[in-house]
Design an enzyme around this catalytic site. Sequence first.
Site, PDB file in Angstrom:
ATOM      1  N   GLN B 221       0.827  -1.207   0.000  1.00  0.00           N
ATOM      2  CA  GLN B 221       0.000   0.000   0.000  1.00  0.00           C
ATOM      3  C   GLN B 221       0.859   1.253   0.000  1.00  0.00           C
ATOM      4  OE1 GLN B 221      -2.792  -2.269   3.183  1.00  0.00           O
ATOM      5  NE2 GLN B 221      -3.179  -0.082   3.093  1.00  0.00           N
ATOM      6  N   ARG B 368      -8.132  -0.879   8.522  1.00  0.00           N
ATOM      7  CA  ARG B 368      -9.172   0.035   8.080  1.00  0.00           C
ATOM      8  C   ARG B 368      -9.471   1.089   9.129  1.00  0.00           C
ATOM      9  NH1 ARG B 368     -14.381  -1.444   4.305  1.00  0.00           N
ATOM     10  NH2 ARG B 368     -14.530   0.613   3.435  1.00  0.00           N
ATOM     11  N   CYS B 369      -8.406   1.663   9.693  1.00  0.00           N
ATOM     12  CA  CYS B 369      -8.617   2.768  10.618  1.00  0.00           C
ATOM     13  C   CYS B 369      -7.359   3.574  10.706  1.00  0.00           C
ATOM     14  CB  CYS B 369      -9.013   2.281  11.999  1.00  0.00           C
ATOM     15  SG  CYS B 369      -7.636   1.717  13.009  1.00  0.00           S
ATOM     16  N   GLU B 738     -12.931   4.746   6.303  1.00  0.00           N
ATOM     17  CA  GLU B 738     -12.903   3.885   7.480  1.00  0.00           C
ATOM     18  C   GLU B 738     -13.970   4.183   8.511  1.00  0.00           C
ATOM     19  OE1 GLU B 738      -8.086   3.594   7.158  1.00  0.00           O
ATOM     20  OE2 GLU B 738      -9.024   5.251   8.163  1.00  0.00           O
TER      21      GLU B 738
END
Lengths: 291, 792
Positions: B221, B368-369, B738
């Site tokens: 990523q 996802r945060c 998120e």
Amino acid sequence: MYPSRFNYEAPTSVEAAIALLTEGDGEAKVLAGGQSLIPMMKLRFASPATLIDINNIPGLDSHGADADGTYRIGALVRHADLEKSTTLPDHLPLIASAAHLVADPIVRTRGTFVGSVCHADPQGDWASCMVALGGSIVAQGPNGKRSVEVKDFVAGPFQTVLAHNEIAIEAVIPAAKGTRAGGYLKLERRVGDFATAGVGLALDMSGSTVNNAGIGLTGVGAQTINAEAAAAALIGSSLEADAVENAARLAAEASNPRSDHRGSADFKRHIIATFVKRLASNVQRAEAQVA
Amino acid sequence: MALDEIKIGGLGASRRRVEDNRFIRGKGNYVDDVVLPGMLHMEILRSPLAHAKIKSIDTSAAYAIPGVRMVMTGEMMAARNLAWMPTLSYDTQAVLATDKVRFQGQEVACVIADDPYIAKDGCEAIVVDYEPLPPIVNPTQAMAADAPLIRDDKIGQDNNVIFDWAVGDREGTDRAFAEADLVSEISMHYPRSHPSPIESCGSLADYDRSTSKLTVYMTTQAPHIVRAAVSLVAEIPEHMIRIISPDLGGGFGNKVPVYPGYVMSILASILLEAPVKWIEDKSGNLISTGFGRDVYLKGQLAVRNDGKILAVRMHTDSDHGAFFADAQPSKFKIGLMHSAFACYDIPSAHLTARGVYTNKSPGGVAYRCSFRVTEAMFFQERMVQAAADDLGMDQAEFRRVNLVKDDDFPKRTPFGFLTDSGQYEKCLQIGLDAIGYDDFKKEKEEAKARGRLLGIGISTMTEPLGAGNSREYDILGIKMFDSAELRVHMTGKAILRTGAKTQGQGHETTWAQIVAHELGIPAEDIVVEEGDTDTAPFGMGTYASRSTPVAGAAVSMVSRKIRAKARKIAAHLLEVSDEDIEWELGRFYVRGAHDRGVTIQDCAMAAYSNVPDGMEPGLENNAYYDPPNLTWPFACYIATVEVDPETGVWDVLRLVAVDDCGVRINPMIVEGQIMGGLTEAYAMANMQFITFDEDGNCVGSNYMDYLLPTAWETPGFELHEVVTPCPHHPIGAKGIGECATVGGPAAFVNAVIDALKGTGVRNIDMPLLPDRVYEALQTGKDISGHPPVKTD
Ligand SMILES: Cc1cc2nc3c(=O)[nH]c(=O)nc-3n(C[C@H](O)[C@H](O)[C@H](O)COP(=O)(O)OP(=O)(O)OC[C@H]3O[C@@H](n4cnc5c(N)ncnc54)[C@H](O)[C@@H]3O)c2cc1C
């Protein structure tokens, strides 16, 4: 996820398949839907030297009732065939109600009913149904066919009494003594999950009286459990509250679950009892609707 | 004659995702799709034990298998100073174990062979002699006086504690607690979860000795950070490294860290002078790569009888596994946990945090945060519900009393962040109206009289998304800003590149929409490219909902630079001075003479054929954007559930979501992000966790045990929106990737706990499996879910 090296054979008759299994001398395995065998091979829990794919053998893919009510399910009948059958619910309400609870839609299009019983997974749903229905497996080997009741067919976790060169060619369910009733309930964490606990109830009824009963339990022991005493408690009853309560208690006692990440042993026993009661009351409700 | 912005696919257009064209046709290009001539395959041998000394490793039988090219062990790595590598949190992590294994699934050896089957055969042939050591699977065990030392490799480390950290105002908080009418206390565990992208991790390393260049196709990523890290670890000059992150099958934070497998494949390629591909299997991904959460909370709220919260006290114990490999800004030891309670007006707060080593896989990634805000907001909303219940106050009213009011911005949060915008009460009210709050409460009482258990749960939160600014946010000292580069070709078509890396968020679609909004070039005329460090400008990558707040802002800024130059060209073409030029979408015109104008495409052509004297030809530029602040989206999620008292099974009746993420670039994609997030939230609340037995075996090492919800059980979601533009973002957007994952879980859990109200149960740890809910109902006691899992 890479299996060990293996040979692949695709015979077109049962006899040829048996000959290959004999040749394999215990190192060959039957491949039906592959929904249990392939995952085991990719994890290398199973490393058969040869796969005998029976999918090209004609005549094994039908299911239906004989004139006397005996019901036969061929070795290549998929879970999805049973799920989609429109005639099955009248013959075998238990199997019909379980079909959509086995695995997920993808697995159901490949996995076979008979293969599931042969896999003898204590969490397999079909063996419990077969035990409840008093069904048998017809096995064919070099010396011909024999029939074994499923309660005796499953020898332990992932073990059956099949010889290394026998093929299960069909499952047979005896005719009902009266009107067939019953159903299957399964506690799962998610669609496609194996049972935290499951109960199959098969009843043969005359009016509101139970002529014959069978109860199979899923996922609550080292193998499929035949809750005979619990079933016996229902025979002769009209599913009165105390008979059902008694059967529920006996079924919970027959189970032998272990605590794990799906739940504690006590919880699973409680679910077994709850499901026996719910299944019985579903039968009563259906009857009330008919009456 | 200004263009219709929606028609050209600009801001606000629910444009179909352009990347889906190739994905739904099976034409995506993932790492495993890349095939190079002479490519070899690598497989990793992992430890079956959680904690054990390695006495010996015998690789001879593996070498004897035809097709096996090389077996690497820790000893080989150590000889090249590569047995250990730095983590993203200033710790070290073993690439291949040398002394002992510290978690089940740790990398012990790897085999490089002609095909992956042979490589796997090779792994099976390696004989490792282990001497088992006692495993540690939770912080209590880790901090016990007689606990075995996990990190005996670290000089000066004489216990299992990684950090003891504090933030906030201790004295002020103590004073407020002394004055409180009520202190509400609650403890809980946010279980370990796994981002579990469908595509697991992998790399294809290709070292070319003739050019000294290393090319690595990698599931990452953050390709630029990886390039820097590889350069530092492997001592290869940065310009001789090219990292290509092709299509990614999801990331969710899992693909931020540098994993041992990447390093091994790179070294193998250098040693064998051949491309070496490593594709991790699903179990390998679940048991060894970056997890999320695994934090224990003891939380206290000091409350006044009228509902006002006076102060917050939080203590967290976090389980980081065997190596402290959290991906987070270096200033903060437990991520942005102290962003908790940011949406509430609370005078003082204090957080203490302790992190420990255990015999579990390392990671602590932001699943996802934005760096542990998932835990922060979950704890916050569970504490808020418990306090409302303890006070006997309606949970919606309790929130209303404490939410920051619209005219209070900018507002310092209890721990000192600065929030800048929002309409919190409005969002809450929309949610309450949508769910029919008062009617449901009546329905709930009526149902209760008939033995049915209904519950309603609310979660309201704002979270900090979009790190930087670079003053406060860095990863390993590298400042957190981002970049974009835009080239407009002479026919008015364009290519845009950024330092972010899409992995499902739809950058190829939305970035083009931002350019369309700024320049009036139709979105379909703009191609977007990311992920290749040789072509893309430097960036910190995509995670923590930072792409739109940071890279997206850079896209705006670079477009504005292009527009500024095009304006000069327009003046030249129209033969007027710059000051007399006006802009409308897609077109410059002469002030006062609207019909005298040139399009942006006319300017592009002129940039290559007719520039004014003294002007550089061409129409391209880049921009680096360092955000002045984080962005603060707000969300209100409300769930209603029914619990089956006989089985503990609970079903979601409805889930209403009200999200305010500022200006929505592509509303359809925003809604997709919210629905995906809510699905994950539901999964964590209902079924999903990675736990361990007392021997340190990972329970959840495959998709039969680590459960991803399917369309079958995932409830339907009802979405609503409020738009409060971000005051500092060039187009007013805030992060949204998120919010639902972060804020969603508490809504579900609060609803189940609400259904159990009156039984004495104040908490059930996630996931709220039927057996836990049933046991809570039977015992009237809180249910703890921390490992080891109970087995017999
Ligand atoms: C994701 C997933 C979820 C699942 N969930 C469930 C579930 O919820 N409930 C459930 O009951 N099952 C579940 N299953 C298992 C599934 O039902 C399998 O299809 C079934 O257990 C095996 O049938 P098969 O035809 O696929 O057999 P195979 O995988 O082909 O074979 C299984 C075993 O039986 C032997 N065998 C198969 N057929 C014969 C035969 N005719 N004669 C002799 N030996 C034979 C094979 O040699 C092998 O040892 C799941 C499977 C998957 C992959």
